[in-house]
Design an enzyme around this catalytic site. Structure first.
Site, PDB file in Angstrom:
ATOM      1  N   ARG A 113      -1.875   0.428  -1.092  1.00  0.00           N
ATOM      2  CA  ARG A 113      -0.664  -0.224  -1.585  1.00  0.00           C
ATOM      3  C   ARG A 113      -0.616  -1.680  -1.143  1.00  0.00           C
ATOM      4  NH1 ARG A 113       2.398   0.724  -5.688  1.00  0.00           N
ATOM      5  NH2 ARG A 113       1.736   2.866  -5.219  1.00  0.00           N
TER       6      ARG A 113
ATOM      7  N   GLY B   9       2.964   6.090   4.677  1.00  0.00           N
ATOM      8  CA  GLY B   9       3.076   7.338   3.956  1.00  0.00           C
ATOM      9  C   GLY B   9       2.365   7.344   2.629  1.00  0.00           C
TER      10      GLY B   9
ATOM     11  N   HIS C   4       3.198   6.470  -0.378  1.00  0.00           N
ATOM     12  CA  HIS C   4       3.236   5.235  -1.155  1.00  0.00           C
ATOM     13  C   HIS C   4       2.294   4.194  -0.578  1.00  0.00           C
ATOM     14  CE1 HIS C   4       5.268   1.518  -2.874  1.00  0.00           C
ATOM     15  NE2 HIS C   4       5.112   2.270  -3.939  1.00  0.00           N
ATOM     16  N   CYS C   5       2.234   4.112   0.733  1.00  0.00           N
ATOM     17  CA  CYS C   5       1.414   3.095   1.401  1.00  0.00           C
ATOM     18  C   CYS C   5      -0.071   3.222   1.090  1.00  0.00           C
ATOM     19  CB  CYS C   5       1.598   3.176   2.911  1.00  0.00           C
ATOM     20  SG  CYS C   5       3.265   2.854   3.505  1.00  0.00           S
ATOM     21  N   VAL C   6      -0.523   4.427   0.749  1.00  0.00           N
ATOM     22  CA  VAL C   6      -1.964   4.647   0.592  1.00  0.00           C
ATOM     23  C   VAL C   6      -2.364   4.864  -0.859  1.00  0.00           C
ATOM     24  CG1 VAL C   6      -2.200   5.533   2.932  1.00  0.00           C
ATOM     25  CG2 VAL C   6      -1.761   7.140   1.066  1.00  0.00           C
TER      26      VAL C   6
END
Length: 401
Positions: free
Chosen positions: A139, A390, A392-394
């Site tokens: 992300r 989390g 979304h971050c990855v």
């Protein structure tokens, strides 16, 4: 730098086809070708960074149909130390779940890492070893894809600099450990055959939310920060982001500086459901006061805000967990207990569950109702705890085009 294609790397179809350091946490201190392509190749400014293109190009909202999701495989012992295998297990679990709903392409750092990723992720996830990566935070490192409404696609990068070099100042990780991630956006789009340009600002995808309909939300703590954009005013940063995303209005939210490595990314607290509708997570009992107060401050701004279309925002709320029964008390204040850090797929929204039965269920119901699609909750305690990021971050979605 490895550039040749490894085996099993055809992604063009749409088939569903720290040296012993412990407790490392990202939150510890607590195209069209032709005219469009020519425009992207316009003369360099600001030391080679190209100007934004206006016109009809825009980044679609995350709830719109995806062509695929991009992810990156963590394989650096320098970054993760003895936690590496646990983080890899969570990344594999998430990738396999996303692949039930849309194609997933996992970038791994060379043939050895790619082989490991294939073994752990299974046959439903496409793994490539041709886009070198340092870590798993796609992300923040990956490109943002834009559409022009007439079949064209391009992308831009946000000049990832390891969260304002906070990875070094917070944890002592050498800046060079993230060198490959600094080039992921460019290398990924070259691999995918998508025109690309660098933005004239520095930041991360987790620091900004977009509705695809003209409005952006972002935290000042990330963007108006000397560790990313020294010498630039908020107005200058805003103008560049609006032009890049194809938007006309920015809603600035306060954020928190210096309490985590991201300087308060928005995607743990406030997210778009769709145009005109946002959701805010008010902190549960396990979050430190600084994050509780920041969540309330974000909420208070948003309930009084209007978007680019003149709509007053509909602000939905959920509450974070009050207990983290699987996490030791000493680590709870550093844990990203955010249901908001979901990733949207074509068939479901995927987020976390934390073992607080009542709050997990309430969040699942609220998110499913808001999106009108099923919600899958996974135990990703190592990613959210030791990683501090989390789902979304990855992940980074590529819209249909």
């Amino acid at each position: 730098m490895k550039t040749q294609h490894d085996g099993n790397e055809n992604i063009n179809g749409d088939g569903n086809g720290n040296g012993g350091r412990r407790g490392i946490s990202r939150r510890t201190l607590l195209a069209r070708t032709g005219a469009a392509a020519a425009a992207l190749a316009a003369g360099p400014v600001l030391g080679g960074i190209q100007p934004a293109v206006a016109a009809s190009w825009r980044v679609p909202g995350e709830e719109t149909p995806h062509k695929r999701t991009w992810m990156s495989w963590p394989s650096s012992y320098t970054i993760w130390g003895n936690l590496l295998s646990k983080i890899q297990a969570d990344i594999a679990k998430l990738a396999k779940e996303i692949a039930k709903y849309e194609p997933v392409v996992m970038c791994a750092d060379g043939s050895s890492a790619a082989s490991q990723a294939r073994t752990m992720c299974g046959s439903t996830v496409t793994v490539i070893g041709s886009v070198p990566v340092s870590d798993c935070w796609m992300r923040d490192t990956g490109p943002l894809f834009r559409l022009d409404g007439a079949g064209g696609v391009d992308a831009f990068g946000l000049n990832f600099n390891a969260w304002g070099e906070n990875a070094t100042s917070f944890y002592g990780i050498p800046a060079s450990a993230y060198d490959k991630d600094r080039a992921v956006a460019r290398n990924l789009t070259a691999y995918a055959g998508v025109p690309f340009a660098q933005a004239a600002v520095v930041g991360e995808g987790g620091g900004i939310e977009y509705d695809g309909d003209g409005t952006l939300m972002a935290t000042e703590s990330c963007w108006v920060n000397s560790n990313r954009n020294p010498g630039k005013t908020r107005s200058q940063i805003e103008a560049e982001l609006l032009a890049r995303f194809g938007a006309s209005k920015m809603i600035w939210l306060p954020g928190v500086t210096g309490q985590d490595v991201t300087d308060g990314h928005i995607d743990g607290t406030a997210r778009y459901i769709g145009p005109g509708v946002v959701m805010v997570q008010l902190a549960g009992a396990v979050r430190p006061d600084v994050w509780t107060e920041n969540a309330q401050a974000m909420h208070d701004v948003l309930v009084n805000a209007t978007d680019a279309r003149g709509r007053r925002l509909q602000v939905l709320t959920i509450e974070g967990p009050d207990v983290l029964p699987r996490i030791s008390r000493g680590k709870q204040s550093q844990f990203l207990s955010s249901y908001m850090n979901w990733t949207v797929t074509n068939g479901a929204v995927i987020t976390a569950q934390f073992g607080d039965t009542a709050k997990d269920a309430a969040a699942r119901t609220a998110i499913a109702s808001a999106f009108g699609r099923p919600v899958v909750q996974l135990n990703l305690d190592n990613l959210y705890g030791n990683g501090g990021g989390g789902a979304h971050c990855v992940t980074m979605q590529e819209p249909n085009h």
